[in-house]
Design a protein around this motif. Structure first.
Motif, PDB file in Angstrom:
ATOM      1  N   HIS A 248     -77.511  27.571 -41.807  1.00 34.10           N
ATOM      2  CA  HIS A 248     -78.392  27.874 -42.941  1.00 34.10           C
ATOM      3  C   HIS A 248     -79.874  27.962 -42.591  1.00 34.10           C
ATOM      4  O   HIS A 248     -80.674  28.244 -43.464  1.00 34.10           O
ATOM      5  CB  HIS A 248     -78.251  26.781 -43.998  1.00 34.10           C
ATOM      6  CG  HIS A 248     -76.858  26.544 -44.509  1.00 34.10           C
ATOM      7  ND1 HIS A 248     -75.867  26.006 -43.735  1.00 34.10           N
ATOM      8  CD2 HIS A 248     -76.303  26.753 -45.727  1.00 34.10           C
ATOM      9  CE1 HIS A 248     -74.757  25.901 -44.453  1.00 34.10           C
ATOM     10  NE2 HIS A 248     -74.991  26.347 -45.660  1.00 34.10           N
ATOM     11  N   GLU A 272     -72.769  31.445 -43.301  1.00 33.76           N
ATOM     12  CA  GLU A 272     -73.853  31.194 -44.251  1.00 33.76           C
ATOM     13  C   GLU A 272     -75.193  31.827 -43.841  1.00 33.76           C
ATOM     14  O   GLU A 272     -76.170  31.724 -44.582  1.00 33.76           O
ATOM     15  CB  GLU A 272     -74.025  29.684 -44.441  1.00 33.76           C
ATOM     16  CG  GLU A 272     -73.096  29.105 -45.488  1.00 33.76           C
ATOM     17  CD  GLU A 272     -73.540  29.481 -46.896  1.00 33.76           C
ATOM     18  OE1 GLU A 272     -73.385  30.657 -47.279  1.00 33.76           O
ATOM     19  OE2 GLU A 272     -74.027  28.589 -47.609  1.00 33.76           O
ATOM     20  N   TRP A 296     -66.734  29.996 -42.085  1.00 32.12           N
ATOM     21  CA  TRP A 296     -66.782  29.101 -40.926  1.00 32.12           C
ATOM     22  C   TRP A 296     -65.440  28.836 -40.240  1.00 32.12           C
ATOM     23  O   TRP A 296     -65.355  28.791 -39.018  1.00 32.12           O
ATOM     24  CB  TRP A 296     -67.410  27.777 -41.363  1.00 32.12           C
ATOM     25  CG  TRP A 296     -66.621  27.046 -42.422  1.00 32.12           C
ATOM     26  CD1 TRP A 296     -66.742  27.195 -43.773  1.00 32.12           C
ATOM     27  CD2 TRP A 296     -65.585  26.080 -42.220  1.00 32.12           C
ATOM     28  NE1 TRP A 296     -65.849  26.395 -44.434  1.00 32.12           N
ATOM     29  CE2 TRP A 296     -65.127  25.688 -43.497  1.00 32.12           C
ATOM     30  CE3 TRP A 296     -65.006  25.496 -41.092  1.00 32.12           C
ATOM     31  CZ2 TRP A 296     -64.113  24.758 -43.679  1.00 32.12           C
ATOM     32  CZ3 TRP A 296     -63.985  24.561 -41.270  1.00 32.12           C
ATOM     33  CH2 TRP A 296     -63.556  24.204 -42.549  1.00 32.12           C
ATOM     34  N   ASN A 315     -74.260  22.919 -40.186  1.00 30.64           N
ATOM     35  CA  ASN A 315     -72.808  23.058 -40.367  1.00 30.64           C
ATOM     36  C   ASN A 315     -72.533  24.498 -40.796  1.00 30.64           C
ATOM     37  O   ASN A 315     -73.447  25.150 -41.325  1.00 30.64           O
ATOM     38  CB  ASN A 315     -72.319  22.053 -41.406  1.00 30.64           C
ATOM     39  CG  ASN A 315     -73.010  22.231 -42.747  1.00 30.64           C
ATOM     40  OD1 ASN A 315     -74.196  22.554 -42.845  1.00 30.64           O
ATOM     41  ND2 ASN A 315     -72.289  22.046 -43.810  1.00 30.64           N
ATOM     42  N   CYS A 316     -71.323  25.020 -40.524  1.00 34.81           N
ATOM     43  CA  CYS A 316     -70.095  24.350 -40.137  1.00 34.81           C
ATOM     44  C   CYS A 316     -69.648  24.798 -38.744  1.00 34.81           C
ATOM     45  O   CYS A 316     -69.269  25.950 -38.565  1.00 34.81           O
ATOM     46  CB  CYS A 316     -68.989  24.706 -41.110  1.00 34.81           C
ATOM     47  SG  CYS A 316     -69.024  23.828 -42.683  1.00 34.81           S
ATOM     48  N   GLY A 408     -70.006  28.181 -53.993  1.00 35.35           N
ATOM     49  CA  GLY A 408     -69.457  27.037 -53.257  1.00 35.35           C
ATOM     50  C   GLY A 408     -69.009  27.385 -51.855  1.00 35.35           C
ATOM     51  O   GLY A 408     -69.580  28.250 -51.206  1.00 35.35           O
ATOM     52  N   CYS A 409     -67.951  26.691 -51.432  1.00 30.79           N
ATOM     53  CA  CYS A 409     -67.525  26.745 -50.029  1.00 30.79           C
ATOM     54  C   CYS A 409     -66.181  27.454 -49.878  1.00 30.79           C
ATOM     55  O   CYS A 409     -65.380  27.490 -50.804  1.00 30.79           O
ATOM     56  CB  CYS A 409     -67.315  25.328 -49.495  1.00 30.79           C
ATOM     57  SG  CYS A 409     -68.694  24.210 -49.742  1.00 30.79           S
ATOM     58  N   ASP A 410     -65.941  27.909 -48.665  1.00 28.74           N
ATOM     59  CA  ASP A 410     -64.594  28.341 -48.306  1.00 28.74           C
ATOM     60  C   ASP A 410     -63.974  27.244 -47.433  1.00 28.74           C
ATOM     61  O   ASP A 410     -64.662  26.294 -47.025  1.00 28.74           O
ATOM     62  CB  ASP A 410     -64.649  29.677 -47.559  1.00 28.74           C
ATOM     63  CG  ASP A 410     -63.286  30.354 -47.500  1.00 28.74           C
ATOM     64  OD1 ASP A 410     -62.371  29.933 -48.249  1.00 28.74           O
ATOM     65  OD2 ASP A 410     -63.118  31.285 -46.706  1.00 28.74           O
ATOM     66  N   GLY A 436     -73.089  30.741 -51.357  1.00 27.36           N
ATOM     67  CA  GLY A 436     -72.311  29.878 -50.460  1.00 27.36           C
ATOM     68  C   GLY A 436     -71.232  30.677 -49.757  1.00 27.36           C
ATOM     69  O   GLY A 436     -71.076  31.881 -49.991  1.00 27.36           O
ATOM     70  N   CYS A 437     -70.477  30.001 -48.890  1.00 30.63           N
ATOM     71  CA  CYS A 437     -69.503  30.763 -48.105  1.00 30.63           C
ATOM     72  C   CYS A 437     -68.189  31.003 -48.843  1.00 30.63           C
ATOM     73  O   CYS A 437     -67.305  31.675 -48.318  1.00 30.63           O
ATOM     74  CB  CYS A 437     -69.275  30.113 -46.744  1.00 30.63           C
ATOM     75  SG  CYS A 437     -68.570  28.468 -46.776  1.00 30.63           S
ATOM     76  N   CYS A 462     -75.406  28.554 -50.147  1.00 35.39           N
ATOM     77  CA  CYS A 462     -75.023  27.587 -51.190  1.00 35.39           C
ATOM     78  C   CYS A 462     -76.264  27.058 -51.924  1.00 35.39           C
ATOM     79  O   CYS A 462     -76.239  26.878 -53.150  1.00 35.39           O
ATOM     80  CB  CYS A 462     -74.194  26.455 -50.609  1.00 35.39           C
ATOM     81  SG  CYS A 462     -74.850  25.744 -49.091  1.00 35.39           S
ATOM     82  N   TYR A 496     -66.018  22.307 -50.607  1.00 35.12           N
ATOM     83  CA  TYR A 496     -65.437  21.779 -49.366  1.00 35.12           C
ATOM     84  C   TYR A 496     -66.271  20.592 -48.901  1.00 35.12           C
ATOM     85  O   TYR A 496     -65.791  19.481 -48.821  1.00 35.12           O
ATOM     86  CB  TYR A 496     -65.370  22.874 -48.290  1.00 35.12           C
ATOM     87  CG  TYR A 496     -65.050  22.354 -46.907  1.00 35.12           C
ATOM     88  CD1 TYR A 496     -63.882  21.629 -46.672  1.00 35.12           C
ATOM     89  CD2 TYR A 496     -65.905  22.585 -45.838  1.00 35.12           C
ATOM     90  CE1 TYR A 496     -63.593  21.126 -45.411  1.00 35.12           C
ATOM     91  CE2 TYR A 496     -65.625  22.100 -44.572  1.00 35.12           C
ATOM     92  CZ  TYR A 496     -64.474  21.367 -44.357  1.00 35.12           C
ATOM     93  OH  TYR A 496     -64.207  20.873 -43.110  1.00 35.12           O
ATOM     94  N   GLU A 497     -67.573  20.865 -48.625  1.00 39.18           N
ATOM     95  CA  GLU A 497     -68.371  19.759 -48.086  1.00 39.18           C
ATOM     96  C   GLU A 497     -69.466  19.307 -49.052  1.00 39.18           C
ATOM     97  O   GLU A 497     -69.453  19.661 -50.222  1.00 39.18           O
ATOM     98  CB  GLU A 497     -68.892  20.080 -46.671  1.00 39.18           C
ATOM     99  CG  GLU A 497     -69.269  21.524 -46.416  1.00 39.18           C
ATOM    100  CD  GLU A 497     -70.614  21.931 -46.937  1.00 39.18           C
ATOM    101  OE1 GLU A 497     -71.149  21.281 -47.831  1.00 39.18           O
ATOM    102  OE2 GLU A 497     -71.137  22.951 -46.459  1.00 39.18           O
ATOM    103  N   LYS A 499     -72.672  19.856 -49.412  1.00 41.53           N
ATOM    104  CA  LYS A 499     -73.671  20.731 -50.014  1.00 41.53           C
ATOM    105  C   LYS A 499     -73.153  21.227 -51.370  1.00 41.53           C
ATOM    106  O   LYS A 499     -73.920  21.406 -52.317  1.00 41.53           O
ATOM    107  CB  LYS A 499     -73.985  21.902 -49.084  1.00 41.53           C
ATOM    108  CG  LYS A 499     -74.735  21.446 -47.841  1.00 41.53           C
ATOM    109  CD  LYS A 499     -75.028  22.599 -46.912  1.00 41.53           C
ATOM    110  CE  LYS A 499     -75.838  22.084 -45.730  1.00 41.53           C
ATOM    111  NZ  LYS A 499     -76.172  23.153 -44.793  1.00 41.53           N
TER     112      LYS A 499
HETATM  113 FE1  SF3 Z   1     -70.058  26.833 -46.197  1.00 41.64          FE
HETATM  114 FE2  SF3 Z   1     -69.851  24.792 -44.474  1.00 41.64          FE
HETATM  115 FE3  SF3 Z   1     -69.926  24.797 -47.761  1.00 41.64          FE
HETATM  116 FE4  SF3 Z   1     -73.258  26.400 -47.410  1.00 41.64          FE
HETATM  117  S1  SF3 Z   1     -71.018  26.561 -44.241  1.00 41.64           S
HETATM  118  S2  SF3 Z   1     -71.251  26.483 -48.094  1.00 41.64           S
HETATM  119  S3  SF3 Z   1     -68.576  25.146 -46.166  1.00 41.64           S
END
Ligand code: SF3
Ligand code: SF4
Length: 556
Positions: A248, A272, A296, A315-316, A408-410, A436-437, A462, A496-497, A499
């Motif tokens: 990010h 991201e 990711w 991350n990730c 959000g996340c993948d 977000g991813c 995100c 997922y995480e 963030k």
């Molecule tokens: Fe994706 Fe990790 Fe959450 Fe920044 S890079 S949104 S999962």
């Protein structure tokens, strides 16, 4: 070890033998020890802040320590040992400052905690003459599950907030009140007598800090690099060797682009970093190529065909398989660490030297194409608000019936195909707002447009969920509504995480109701926590695509 901070936690309950993410027990324990040390630092720095003498270096260390323990950021024990060394040293300095000023500190184990080097990463050790509970720094130390879950929810929110604060700080932007929220939360959860009600209030205060952190990062990014604009991003490849940049941090991207200019290599975004493609500043670089790959978790396959060099700015990062061929070509920076890869530190002048990765890239083969075509990005608040009159007209005439926030996340779980199916089956008069991813589940589908407005509006990373809030507020005003909850917007957020946790808490602190989050609810949402979240915010999770479309689109 015990860790249940992410959505992929073992059996939906907690990782106890090794992380599903690949985190080893000795790494997990180091992270718990580090978090315990910064809790002590936060207790002291909060008191110093009340006296007007908070130490900003301590605040910077606290956000980095939180950030490095986020899911998929740091798997490197040596690097974590460095964090523990520094944390113990800084905690002692803070205590020294308090003493010098005649400030009495409370007797709390977080403040007095010390550990010797041979015991870093060891869970079974009783330190300090046996005075401490052996699991004092463990998540399981809180025996009541509701209290534990709420405390961890506050910590996870702080982790996400800290990551955003660090990205802003790298661009020279910081706000004391954001550090104060984080340190207050870390200090409060150390109070043994915190009640469930107090913890709920604390969690919402963390959410409020999250809004501030996202707004600050938005200001840092847009003031430095311009406002994102609609951009067609190439997902194919060129003929020159490449460096793929993931994560990010836009400052790292800036430095890499400047240092690699004219060196015969192309810079590709990944996961991201894709939203960077829409900033006017970065678009000026002729060697800024397209986006390679997907979210990711696909990196362990997709990096094999990239053939070039890799830079992780946050991350990730996923632990490479034993037979992976690219590990030695991976570089990390900032709080990211992975054994077997290389780390690029910040120089004493605050700059990073990317010459080694650039020189090595020059000798690599060009990437192998895995996809072909374009995706459209760049729908952050400034761009969407420029389209606002048209969007409002379409809403008023009923041509846009609903917006669905799918930020959000993948993640790896096959059940996440739900989000692809949901996007495909969504009625054609509905528009997806994403950040977000999570977007990689549907951003390459031919979902079309509504009279020139794409049906997937991608606001960015995100943290750019902040843009979605700005857009919602502007729509509310334009449509003359009292509350954001009266808007034709529904929330179906994938997490997922941590963030995504701060994004969720930020939305709750703004009073947004009826958020659905999936693919599963956090393991730390006990039945009692969930009951309260349902009563106060009507939070729910997903079921089947058909039922959810019927409920979310046709009912709300
Ligand atoms: Fe994706 Fe990790 Fe959450 Fe920044 S890079 S949104 S999962
Ligand atoms: Fe398990 Fe997630 Fe923690 Fe990794 S981050 S150890 S997968 S709960």
């Amino acid at each position: 070890m015990f860790c249940y901070q992410c959505q992929e936690t073992a059996k939906g309950k907690g990782c106890e033998i090794q992380g599903v993410c690949g985190k080893k027990p000795e790494t997990s324990t180091r992270m718990d020890q580090l978090l315990y040390i910064i809790r002590g630092m936060a207790i002291v720095n909060r008191i110093l802040r009340e006296k007007g003498v908070a130490d900003c270096n301590a605040s910077h260390f606290i956000i980095d320590a939180l950030f490095t323990t986020i899911t998929n950021a740091n798997f490197d024990n040596a690097m974590l040992d460095g964090f523990i060394d520094k944390g113990l040293e800084m905690k002692n300095e803070l205590i020294g400052t308090a003493k010098k000023r005649g400030i009495t500190l409370p007797y709390m184990p977080e403040v007095s905690y010390h550990i010797t080097k041979e015991n870093y990463g060891r869970l079974e050790v009783v330190e300090a003459g046996g005075a401490l509970d052996e699991e004092i720094f463990s998540v399981l130390h809180d025996k009541k599950e509701d209290i534990r879950g709420l405390k961890q929810l506050a910590i996870y929110g702080c982790k996400g907030m800290a990551a955003y604060a660090r990205h802003a700080l790298n661009l020279g932007y910081e706000q004391e009140d954001i550090y104060a929220v984080i340190e207050n939360a870390l200090a409060e959860i150390s109070r043994p007598d915190m009640s469930v009600d107090e913890l709920f209030s604390l969690v919402l205060a963390v959410g409020d800090g999250g809004v501030k952190a996202m707004a600050l990062l938005d200001k840092a990014n847009t003031s430095t690099y311009g406002n994102p604009e609609i951009t067609k991003v190439n997902i194919g490849v060129g003929k020159r060797p490449g460096i793929l940049i993931s994560g990010h941090d836009l400052k790292d991207l800036e430095e890499l682009l400047i240092q690699s200019d004219g060196k015969g290599v192309d810079i590709y975004t990944h996961s991201e970093m894709l939203p960077a493609q829409s900033y006017p500043f970065f678009k000026k670089f002729p060697h800024f190529a397209g986006n390679y790959g997907n979210a990711w978790w696909k990196q362990i396959d997709e990096f094999e065909t990239f053939n070039g060099m890799f830079l992780f700015t946050s991350n990730c990062i996923v632990p490479p398989r034993p037979k992976t061929t690219y590990t030695d070509r991976v570089y990390t920076t900032g709080v990211v660490g992975m054994p077997g890869t290389h780390h690029i530190p910040e120089g004493s002048d605050g700059r990073k030297d990317f010459s080694e990765i650039i020189e090595r890239a020059q000798k690599c083969q060009p990437p192998t194409e895995i996809e072909h075509g374009e995706i459209v990005a760049g729908f952050a608040h400034n761009q969407v608000l420029a389209l606002a009159p048209r969007v409002i007209e379409l809403v008023k005439s009923g041509k846009i019936r609903k917006f669905v926030v799918m930020a959000g996340c993948d993640g790896r779980f096959p059940s996440r195909s739900y989000y692809t199916e949901f996007a495909e089956k969504l009625p054609k008069d509905c528009v997806i707002l994403t950040a977000g991813c999570a977007k990689y589940r549907y951003n390459k589908l031919p979902l079309g447009e509504i009279e020139g407005v794409p049906r997937v509006l991608d606001a960015g990373q995100c943290n750019d969920s902040y843009s979605l809030v700005v857009i919602a507020m502007a729509l509310k005003d334009a449509l003359g509504l009292k509350s954001v909850n009266d808007l034709p917007i529904v929330y179906n957020i994938a997490w997922y995480e941590q963030k995504a946790v701060i994004v969720l808490l930020a939305l709750l602190s703004l009073g947004v109701r009826n958020i659905h989050t999936g693919p599963t609810l956090p393991a730390y949402f006990t039945p009692d926590i969930l009951k309260v979240l349902r009563e106060k915010f009507n939070i729910g999770t997903i079921s089947t695509v058909d039922d959810d479309i019927a409920n979310l689109i046709d009912t709300w």
